[in-house]
Design a protein around this motif. Structure first.
Motif, PDB file in Angstrom:
ATOM      1  N   ILE A  44     -37.741 -63.884   3.245  1.00 57.42           N
ATOM      2  CA  ILE A  44     -36.523 -63.222   3.744  1.00 57.42           C
ATOM      3  C   ILE A  44     -35.353 -63.835   3.189  1.00 57.42           C
ATOM      4  O   ILE A  44     -35.152 -65.253   3.434  1.00 57.42           O
ATOM      5  N   GLY A  45     -34.470 -63.252   2.592  1.00 61.32           N
ATOM      6  CA  GLY A  45     -33.248 -63.739   2.077  1.00 61.32           C
ATOM      7  C   GLY A  45     -33.449 -64.678   0.888  1.00 61.32           C
ATOM      8  O   GLY A  45     -33.091 -65.688   0.830  1.00 61.32           O
ATOM      9  N   MET A  46     -34.246 -63.800  -0.192  1.00 61.33           N
ATOM     10  CA  MET A  46     -34.515 -64.503  -1.455  1.00 61.33           C
ATOM     11  C   MET A  46     -33.396 -64.996  -2.304  1.00 61.33           C
ATOM     12  O   MET A  46     -33.550 -65.673  -3.263  1.00 61.33           O
ATOM     13  N   ILE A  67     -36.898 -59.987   0.067  1.00 62.31           N
ATOM     14  CA  ILE A  67     -36.262 -59.134   0.877  1.00 62.31           C
ATOM     15  C   ILE A  67     -34.948 -59.758   0.949  1.00 62.31           C
ATOM     16  O   ILE A  67     -34.592 -61.043   1.262  1.00 62.31           O
ATOM     17  N   GLU A  68     -33.938 -58.891   0.794  1.00 61.40           N
ATOM     18  CA  GLU A  68     -32.744 -59.482   0.540  1.00 61.40           C
ATOM     19  C   GLU A  68     -31.522 -58.261   1.140  1.00 61.40           C
ATOM     20  O   GLU A  68     -31.757 -57.017   0.919  1.00 61.40           O
ATOM     21  N   MET A  69     -30.526 -58.780   1.939  1.00 58.88           N
ATOM     22  CA  MET A  69     -29.735 -57.611   2.717  1.00 58.88           C
ATOM     23  C   MET A  69     -28.769 -57.097   1.649  1.00 58.88           C
ATOM     24  O   MET A  69     -28.228 -56.036   1.720  1.00 58.88           O
ATOM     25  N   PHE A  94     -33.237 -54.886   2.325  1.00 53.07           N
ATOM     26  CA  PHE A  94     -33.729 -54.467   3.647  1.00 53.07           C
ATOM     27  C   PHE A  94     -33.165 -55.697   4.679  1.00 53.07           C
ATOM     28  O   PHE A  94     -32.975 -56.707   4.152  1.00 53.07           O
ATOM     29  N   ASP A  95     -32.807 -55.258   5.823  1.00 54.43           N
ATOM     30  CA  ASP A  95     -32.348 -56.448   7.068  1.00 54.43           C
ATOM     31  C   ASP A  95     -33.905 -56.790   7.710  1.00 54.43           C
ATOM     32  O   ASP A  95     -34.378 -55.792   8.249  1.00 54.43           O
ATOM     33  N   ALA A  96     -34.056 -57.878   7.856  1.00 52.05           N
ATOM     34  CA  ALA A  96     -35.227 -58.638   8.284  1.00 52.05           C
ATOM     35  C   ALA A  96     -35.429 -58.495   9.728  1.00 52.05           C
ATOM     36  O   ALA A  96     -36.630 -58.265  10.111  1.00 52.05           O
ATOM     37  N   LYS A  97     -34.355 -58.138  10.306  1.00 46.67           N
ATOM     38  CA  LYS A  97     -34.270 -57.600  11.718  1.00 46.67           C
ATOM     39  C   LYS A  97     -35.376 -56.529  11.980  1.00 46.67           C
ATOM     40  O   LYS A  97     -36.029 -56.404  12.907  1.00 46.67           O
ATOM     41  N   LEU A 113     -38.565 -68.868   4.522  1.00 47.83           N
ATOM     42  CA  LEU A 113     -37.265 -68.611   5.003  1.00 47.83           C
ATOM     43  C   LEU A 113     -36.700 -69.719   4.146  1.00 47.83           C
ATOM     44  O   LEU A 113     -36.926 -70.905   4.614  1.00 47.83           O
ATOM     45  N   ASN A 114     -35.551 -69.554   3.170  1.00 43.12           N
ATOM     46  CA  ASN A 114     -35.231 -70.863   2.511  1.00 43.12           C
ATOM     47  C   ASN A 114     -33.699 -70.817   2.454  1.00 43.12           C
ATOM     48  O   ASN A 114     -32.920 -69.630   2.069  1.00 43.12           O
ATOM     49  N   PHE A 115     -33.131 -71.899   3.172  1.00 40.85           N
ATOM     50  CA  PHE A 115     -31.668 -71.947   3.202  1.00 40.85           C
ATOM     51  C   PHE A 115     -30.918 -70.857   3.704  1.00 40.85           C
ATOM     52  O   PHE A 115     -29.990 -70.179   3.267  1.00 40.85           O
ATOM     53  N   SER A 116     -31.510 -70.368   5.108  1.00 43.49           N
ATOM     54  CA  SER A 116     -30.916 -69.233   5.595  1.00 43.49           C
ATOM     55  C   SER A 116     -29.704 -69.504   6.348  1.00 43.49           C
ATOM     56  O   SER A 116     -29.313 -70.888   6.559  1.00 43.49           O
ATOM     57  N   MET A 190     -38.645 -75.512  -5.782  1.00 45.09           N
ATOM     58  CA  MET A 190     -37.149 -75.564  -5.642  1.00 45.09           C
ATOM     59  C   MET A 190     -36.455 -73.990  -5.456  1.00 45.09           C
ATOM     60  O   MET A 190     -36.730 -73.328  -6.441  1.00 45.09           O
ATOM     61  N   THR A 191     -35.738 -73.824  -4.559  1.00 44.88           N
ATOM     62  CA  THR A 191     -34.810 -72.608  -4.630  1.00 44.88           C
ATOM     63  C   THR A 191     -33.600 -73.021  -5.247  1.00 44.88           C
ATOM     64  O   THR A 191     -33.242 -74.166  -5.885  1.00 44.88           O
ATOM     65  N   GLU A 192     -32.643 -72.135  -5.567  1.00 41.18           N
ATOM     66  CA  GLU A 192     -31.368 -72.262  -6.180  1.00 41.18           C
ATOM     67  C   GLU A 192     -30.461 -73.050  -5.318  1.00 41.18           C
ATOM     68  O   GLU A 192     -29.783 -74.071  -5.561  1.00 41.18           O
ATOM     69  N   TYR A 193     -30.529 -72.709  -4.059  1.00 40.84           N
ATOM     70  CA  TYR A 193     -29.649 -73.725  -2.890  1.00 40.84           C
ATOM     71  C   TYR A 193     -30.254 -75.138  -2.996  1.00 40.84           C
ATOM     72  O   TYR A 193     -29.370 -75.995  -2.815  1.00 40.84           O
ATOM     73  N   GLU A 194     -31.480 -75.084  -2.977  1.00 39.43           N
ATOM     74  CA  GLU A 194     -32.307 -76.503  -2.839  1.00 39.43           C
ATOM     75  C   GLU A 194     -31.538 -77.375  -4.133  1.00 39.43           C
ATOM     76  O   GLU A 194     -31.457 -78.604  -3.736  1.00 39.43           O
TER      77      GLU A 194
END
Ligand code: SAM
Length: 211
Positions: A44-46, A67-69, A94-97, A113-116, A190-194
């Motif tokens: 979620i929030g990739m 999934i990305e908003m 999509f919104d994970a809500k 969930l990565n670097f939400s 690793m993610t981009e933010y990581e």
């Protein structure tokens, strides 16, 4: 992550074979999309998708959905998929809500969930992806032994999550406040933010939760 609006991104997403346009239609039957019964892992929030692209390449027997908003962010993830197609990876804008509208009970095996986004103001706490409201949604769609794996460099969000997740009835199975120097680092992708935040010297926190 918000990127400058990319002209044409909405059209590219609408026409992409890698984006599921009507995810509600697959509720309870995502295996039909992948043509197999492999486990289903979602992020979620990739963001730009480095993490999920790597996992999909390394684990062909797992099905992945990113999934990305925001369209502009998803557009960047799609560029990677177009360059290197993976049959076990699809994306949703999509919104994970509303995850329970598109996944049946117990249909998902793992949630990343990565670097939400930290949403530091109290009045925005409900938007945090580890808030009790979101944990309730994950509870609906995750299988019995399913896990939520969460990484962040944000100390405030991590401290909040260590309290909020058990309060929502979940168990913290493992956690570290310095992932890259812990046994939990084995196999870490690793993610981009990581990459960005660890290069700045920020320790990376990780927890794994189940119920
Ligand atoms: N995971 C990536 C990484 O680690 O490099 C990107 C992190 S970025 C800070 C967080 C992303 O989560 C943003 O792109 C944002 O649009 C997305 N996001 C936040 N809330 C979301 C929600 N409710 N549903 C889907 N995506 C969400």
């Amino acid at each position: 992550m918000r990127l400058r609006n990319i002209k044409g991104s909405k059209e590219v997403i609408a026409a992409s074979p890698y984006v599921v346009q009507n995810p509600e239609d697959y509720k309870g039957k995502w295996s039909e999309l992948f043509h197999n019964n492999h486990p289903l892992h979602i992020e979620i929030g990739m963001g730009k998708g480095q993490f999920i692209h790597t996992l999909a390449s390394e684990n062909p027997d797992i099905n992945y959905i990113g999934i990305e908003m925001y369209s502009s962010v998803l557009y960047r993830a799609l560029e990677k998929q177009t360059a290197e197609e993976k049959p076990n990876l699809y994306f949703l804008r999509f919104d994970a809500k509303y995850l329970a509208d598109i996944f049946a009970e117990h249909e998902v095996d793992r949630i990343y969930l990565n670097f939400s986004d930290p949403w530091p103001k109290d009045r925005h706490a409900k938007r945090r992806l580890t808030s009790p409201d979101f944990m309730k949604v994950y509870d609906q769609v995750l299988c019995g032994d399913g896990t939520v794996e969460f990484k962040t460099d944000n100390q405030g969000l991590f401290a909040y999550s260590l309290e909020a997740i058990p309060e929502a009835g979940w168990r913290i199975d493992a956690f570290t406040e310095d992932l890259h120097h812990s046994p939990m680092a084995e196999g870490n992708v690793m993610t981009e933010y990581e990459m960005k935040f660890s290069a700045m010297g920020n320790p990376i926190c990780k927890l794994i939760a189940s119920r």
